[in-house]
Design a protein around this motif. Structure first.
Motif, PDB file in Angstrom:
ATOM      1  N   PRO A   1     -14.263 -41.051 -21.282  1.00 44.43           N
ATOM      2  CA  PRO A   1     -13.574 -41.424 -22.350  1.00 44.43           C
ATOM      3  C   PRO A   1     -13.925 -43.205 -22.255  1.00 44.43           C
ATOM      4  CG  PRO A   1     -11.868 -41.304 -21.499  1.00 44.43           C
ATOM      5  CD  PRO A   1     -12.915 -40.550 -20.022  1.00 44.43           C
ATOM      6  N   GLN A   2     -14.295 -43.667 -21.187  1.00 46.55           N
ATOM      7  CA  GLN A   2     -14.985 -45.475 -21.091  1.00 46.55           C
ATOM      8  C   GLN A   2     -15.639 -45.198 -21.498  1.00 46.55           C
ATOM      9  OE1 GLN A   2     -13.081 -43.728 -18.460  1.00 46.55           O
ATOM     10  NE2 GLN A   2     -11.920 -44.708 -17.970  1.00 46.55           N
ATOM     11  N   LEU A   3     -17.596 -44.200 -21.615  1.00 46.41           N
ATOM     12  CA  LEU A   3     -18.425 -44.558 -21.945  1.00 46.41           C
ATOM     13  C   LEU A   3     -18.578 -45.176 -24.262  1.00 46.41           C
ATOM     14  CD1 LEU A   3     -19.660 -41.482 -20.712  1.00 46.41           C
ATOM     15  CD2 LEU A   3     -20.742 -43.621 -20.126  1.00 46.41           C
ATOM     16  N   ARG A   4     -19.541 -46.293 -24.123  1.00 45.75           N
ATOM     17  CA  ARG A   4     -19.546 -46.869 -24.961  1.00 45.75           C
ATOM     18  C   ARG A   4     -20.463 -45.532 -26.030  1.00 45.75           C
ATOM     19  NH1 ARG A   4     -20.901 -52.805 -23.415  1.00 45.75           N
ATOM     20  NH2 ARG A   4     -19.208 -53.046 -22.095  1.00 45.75           N
ATOM     21  N   TYR A   5     -20.291 -44.914 -26.257  1.00 44.50           N
ATOM     22  CA  TYR A   5     -20.632 -43.777 -27.322  1.00 44.50           C
ATOM     23  C   TYR A   5     -19.325 -43.653 -28.511  1.00 44.50           C
ATOM     24  CZ  TYR A   5     -23.608 -41.976 -23.605  1.00 44.50           C
ATOM     25  OH  TYR A   5     -24.336 -41.940 -21.951  1.00 44.50           O
ATOM     26  N   ALA A   6     -19.881 -44.063 -29.935  1.00 43.14           N
ATOM     27  CA  ALA A   6     -19.209 -43.552 -31.041  1.00 43.14           C
ATOM     28  C   ALA A   6     -18.192 -42.432 -30.584  1.00 43.14           C
ATOM     29  CB  ALA A   6     -20.000 -43.246 -31.869  1.00 43.14           C
ATOM     30  N   GLY A   7     -17.560 -42.803 -30.864  1.00 40.06           N
ATOM     31  CA  GLY A   7     -15.994 -41.703 -31.582  1.00 40.06           C
ATOM     32  C   GLY A   7     -15.157 -40.837 -29.771  1.00 40.06           C
TER      33      GLY A   7
ATOM     34  N   VAL B   1     -16.512 -47.017 -11.802  1.00 36.02           N
ATOM     35  CA  VAL B   1     -17.319 -48.212 -11.373  1.00 36.02           C
ATOM     36  C   VAL B   1     -18.917 -48.145 -11.270  1.00 36.02           C
ATOM     37  CG1 VAL B   1     -15.364 -47.758  -9.816  1.00 36.02           C
ATOM     38  CG2 VAL B   1     -17.183 -46.156  -9.177  1.00 36.02           C
ATOM     39  N   TYR B   2     -19.576 -47.357 -12.005  1.00 35.71           N
ATOM     40  CA  TYR B   2     -20.558 -48.018 -12.239  1.00 35.71           C
ATOM     41  C   TYR B   2     -21.194 -46.906 -13.207  1.00 35.71           C
ATOM     42  CZ  TYR B   2     -26.137 -47.919 -10.812  1.00 35.71           C
ATOM     43  OH  TYR B   2     -27.826 -47.495 -10.593  1.00 35.71           O
ATOM     44  N   PRO B   3     -22.279 -46.844 -14.707  1.00 44.85           N
ATOM     45  CA  PRO B   3     -23.414 -48.312 -14.662  1.00 44.85           C
ATOM     46  C   PRO B   3     -22.083 -48.994 -14.804  1.00 44.85           C
ATOM     47  CG  PRO B   3     -23.592 -46.730 -16.227  1.00 44.85           C
ATOM     48  CD  PRO B   3     -22.724 -46.159 -15.251  1.00 44.85           C
ATOM     49  N   LYS B   4     -23.056 -50.645 -14.898  1.00 46.61           N
ATOM     50  CA  LYS B   4     -22.301 -51.450 -15.737  1.00 46.61           C
ATOM     51  C   LYS B   4     -21.973 -51.228 -17.766  1.00 46.61           C
ATOM     52  CE  LYS B   4     -25.061 -55.428 -13.254  1.00 46.61           C
ATOM     53  NZ  LYS B   4     -26.007 -56.057 -13.289  1.00 46.61           N
ATOM     54  N   SER B   5     -22.539 -49.787 -18.130  1.00 49.63           N
ATOM     55  CA  SER B   5     -22.354 -49.541 -19.277  1.00 49.63           C
ATOM     56  C   SER B   5     -21.112 -49.366 -19.458  1.00 49.63           C
ATOM     57  CB  SER B   5     -23.357 -48.609 -19.711  1.00 49.63           C
ATOM     58  OG  SER B   5     -23.031 -47.310 -18.998  1.00 49.63           O
ATOM     59  N   VAL B   6     -20.019 -48.983 -18.887  1.00 45.59           N
ATOM     60  CA  VAL B   6     -18.385 -48.010 -18.280  1.00 45.59           C
ATOM     61  C   VAL B   6     -17.698 -49.306 -18.013  1.00 45.59           C
ATOM     62  CG1 VAL B   6     -19.404 -45.849 -18.715  1.00 45.59           C
ATOM     63  CG2 VAL B   6     -18.720 -47.367 -16.507  1.00 45.59           C
ATOM     64  N   VAL B   7     -18.161 -50.910 -17.955  1.00 44.13           N
ATOM     65  CA  VAL B   7     -17.655 -52.168 -17.395  1.00 44.13           C
ATOM     66  C   VAL B   7     -16.721 -51.661 -16.300  1.00 44.13           C
ATOM     67  CG1 VAL B   7     -15.744 -53.434 -18.188  1.00 44.13           C
ATOM     68  CG2 VAL B   7     -17.072 -52.579 -19.707  1.00 44.13           C
ATOM     69  N   PRO B   8     -17.715 -51.151 -15.066  1.00 46.05           N
ATOM     70  CA  PRO B   8     -16.893 -50.769 -14.087  1.00 46.05           C
ATOM     71  C   PRO B   8     -15.965 -51.750 -13.288  1.00 46.05           C
ATOM     72  CG  PRO B   8     -18.997 -51.730 -13.865  1.00 46.05           C
ATOM     73  CD  PRO B   8     -19.027 -51.848 -15.171  1.00 46.05           C
ATOM     74  N   ARG B   9     -15.280 -51.347 -13.277  1.00 43.52           N
ATOM     75  CA  ARG B   9     -14.086 -51.613 -12.027  1.00 43.52           C
ATOM     76  C   ARG B   9     -14.947 -52.407 -10.442  1.00 43.52           C
ATOM     77  NH1 ARG B   9      -8.966 -50.087 -13.079  1.00 43.52           N
ATOM     78  NH2 ARG B   9      -8.133 -50.300 -15.345  1.00 43.52           N
ATOM     79  N   ALA B  10     -14.414 -53.141 -10.029  1.00 44.65           N
ATOM     80  CA  ALA B  10     -14.904 -53.045  -8.739  1.00 44.65           C
ATOM     81  C   ALA B  10     -14.365 -51.972  -7.599  1.00 44.65           C
ATOM     82  CB  ALA B  10     -14.215 -54.906  -8.017  1.00 44.65           C
ATOM     83  N   LEU B  11     -15.087 -51.155  -6.776  1.00 48.04           N
ATOM     84  CA  LEU B  11     -15.343 -50.523  -6.036  1.00 48.04           C
ATOM     85  C   LEU B  11     -14.338 -50.853  -4.613  1.00 48.04           C
ATOM     86  CD1 LEU B  11     -18.789 -49.115  -4.853  1.00 48.04           C
ATOM     87  CD2 LEU B  11     -16.632 -47.957  -5.714  1.00 48.04           C
ATOM     88  N   THR B  12     -13.688 -50.159  -4.298  1.00 49.90           N
ATOM     89  CA  THR B  12     -12.972 -50.883  -2.575  1.00 49.90           C
ATOM     90  C   THR B  12     -13.260 -49.465  -1.679  1.00 49.90           C
ATOM     91  OG1 THR B  12     -10.821 -50.334  -4.427  1.00 49.90           O
ATOM     92  CG2 THR B  12     -10.048 -49.748  -2.304  1.00 49.90           C
TER      93      THR B  12
END
Length: 389
Positions: free
Chosen positions: A277-283, A374-385
Motif C-alpha cells: 500500500p505504500q506504492l505511489r499509485y493513485a488509490g 526497503v526498495y526501490p526509492k519510489s516507496v520511500v524506503p526504510r534503511a535495511l537492517t
C-alpha cells in the motif's frame, strides 16, 4: 458443524459476487482460483480482490451497460481439477478467464485455454514460461518470476555482496526465480556458493543450512513452497547460519501469516513482493482498506491487489471490444492501457515475453514484527537492517 461442499462454496461465491439476479442483465467473466486445497490461503486473497474489483466496476456503470458477474471455479489446488474447471468455463461461453496463483496449475490451464482460443488473463502466477514464449491468447498483468530475483539481486549488488546461497523448490515458480538469480548473480559478479533444489515434502532443511553456514555467504535467497517459509527460517535460526541478509522469493515469505507464524525468526528477513500500500499509485491506500474489509480485518497480500486489477482489466477489455466475442476481447486486451491502484497495466512483448505487463517489483523487510518497504526509492524506503556487517 458440517463442512460446506464445493458446490455450496461456489454457489455462495456466485451470490456474493453477482451484481444482479437476472442472468440477462449481467456480463459473465470466468475466474479460476484455489478455493480449497493447499493454495487456499492465496485463493482467499484472490476472492477478496475479485469482490472489491466487481463492486468497483459495477459502481462505475458495469460492462457494456450491464453488471459484471464472475463465474468462479475452484481448482482445489490440483492440476487435473484445474483443467476441468477451465473446460467448464469454455463450455459456459465466457469471453475471458482470469487465472490464479500456482504456476504449475496455471501453465496447464493457460495452454488449454489458448488451444480453445479463449483469452486468458493471468493475474498472479509468475512462472516465466507462462508468457515466455507465451501465446496470443495468454496475457499476464503481474510480474514474471525473473523480476522477483532481480529485485533481491539489485539489493545484494547495491550493498556490495560478493557471495550468496540459494535454497529453492523444484516447482515452476521456484525454479524460474532460482534460475534467474543464478544468471543475474553471474552478471553482477556475485558468487553462488550453494544452489540447493528440493522436492516438495522435505521438512528438514538443517543439513543444507549447516552446509551453507560453513560457507558463510553474504546473502541467502530462499525460493520455497509457501508452506516451507516458516520452517526454513526457524531452522536457519536454530542452526545459527548468519548471512548479512536472508531473502525470500515472495510466496509464503510475503504473507502476513509469515510474521505471525515465524515470530522472532522472521525478523530482518527481506522478501520480494509485487504490491504494497505504500506504492505511489493513485488509490493504493483506499484499495488496501477495501481489501482488508473484504478479508474481515486481515491485512491483504499482493495476491488480492492483483485479483482486483484483473477484474478492472477484464472489464476494460470487454468495454473496449464493445462485445463479448472472444477474438474481439483478445484484440482489445492487447491495446489496454490502464492506471490502477495495483500499478500500470499495458501488455508488451519484450525479452522473449509475449503479452507481459512490465511492472517494477518491491522489496520489503520485517522490522520490529512488521513489513516495511526497503526498495526501490519510489516507496520511500526504510534503511535495511543487516544480520551482520
Amino acid at each position: 458443524m458440517r463442512p460446506l461442499s464445493q458446490k455450496t462454496v461456489l454457489f455462495t461465491l456466485a451470490l456474493t459476487l453477482a451484481a444482479t439476479a437476472g442472468a440477462q442483465d449481467t456480463i459473465k467473466v470466468g475466474a479460476i482460483t484455489s478455493v480449497t486445497g493447499r493454495f487456499a490461503e492465496f485463493g482467499k486473497m484472490q476472492l477478496a480482490g475479485f469482490k472489491v474489483g466487481v463492486a468497483e466496476v459495477n459502481k462505475r456503470g458495469g460492462v457494456l451497460g450491464k453488471k459484471l458477474e464472475l463465474i468462479i471455479e475452484d481448482n482445489a489446488s490440483d492440476v487435473n481439477k484445474g483443467l476441468a474447471a477451465a473446460e467448464r468455463l469454455v463450455n459456459a461461453g465466457v469471453p475471458l478467464v482470469l487465472n490464479e496463483y500456482s504456476s504449475s496449475l496455471v501453465k496447464a490451464q493457460a495452454q488449454y485455454l489458448a488451444r480453445q482460443k479463449v483469452p486468458n488473463l493471468v493475474i498472479t502466477s509468475s512462472g516465466d514460461d507462462i508468457t515466455k514464449p507465451g501465446s496470443d491468447y495468454i496475457f499476464r498483468l503481474n510480474q514474471p518470476a525473473s523480476a522477483y530475483a532481480q529485485v533481491i539481486l539489485d539489493l545484494f549488488k547495491a550493498n556490495k555482496f560478493k557471495s550468496m546461497a540459494i535454497i529453492a523448490g523444484t516447482g515452476s515458480f521456484e525454479k524460474s526465480v532460482a534460475d534467474a538469480a543464478n544468471r543475474i548473480a553471474k552478471d553482477f559478479g556475485i558468487t553462488v556458493v550453494e544452489d540447493q533444489r528440493y522436492d516438495k515434502g522435505l521438512t528438514d532443511f538443517r543439513p543444507v543450512l549447516n552446509r551453507i553456514k560453513a560457507k558463510n555467504p553474504d546473502g541467502i535467497l530462499m525460493v520455497s513452497y509457501a508452506e516451507d517459509s516458516v520452517a526454513l527460517m526457524r531452522q536457519a535460526r536454530e542452526v545459527g547460519v548468519k548471512p548479512r541478509l536472508f531473502a525470500g522469493g515472495a510466496a509464503g515469505f510475503a504473507l502476513p501469516d509469515f510474521i505471525k507464524d515465524s515470530g522472532a525468526a522472521a525478523e530482518n528477513v527481506v522478501t520480494a513482493t509485487a504490491w504494497i500500500p505504500q506504492l505511489r499509485y493513485a488509490g493504493t491506500q483506499k484499495l488496501n482498506v477495501d481489501l482488508k474489509k473484504a478479508l474481515g480485518g486481515e491485512d491483504p497480500s499482493y495476491h488480492a491487489a492483483q485479483a482486483y486489477a484483473g477484474v478492472l482489466t477484464a472489464a476494460a477489455a470487454i468495454n473496449k471490444a464493445g462485445s463479448t466475442d472472444r477474438e474481439k476481447v483478445k484484440a482489445a486486451l492487447g491495446t489496454v492501457n490502464l492506471q490502477t491502484a495495483f500499478g500500470p497495466i499495458q501488455f508488451k512483448n519484450y525479452d522473449g515475453f509475449t503479452n507481459q505487463n512490465p511492472l517494477e517489483m518491491v522489496a520489503q523487510q520485517v522490522q520490529k514484527g512488521a513489513f516495511v518497504p526497503v526498495y526501490p526509492k519510489s516507496v520511500v524506503p526504510r534503511a535495511l537492517t543487516f544480520e551482520r556487517k
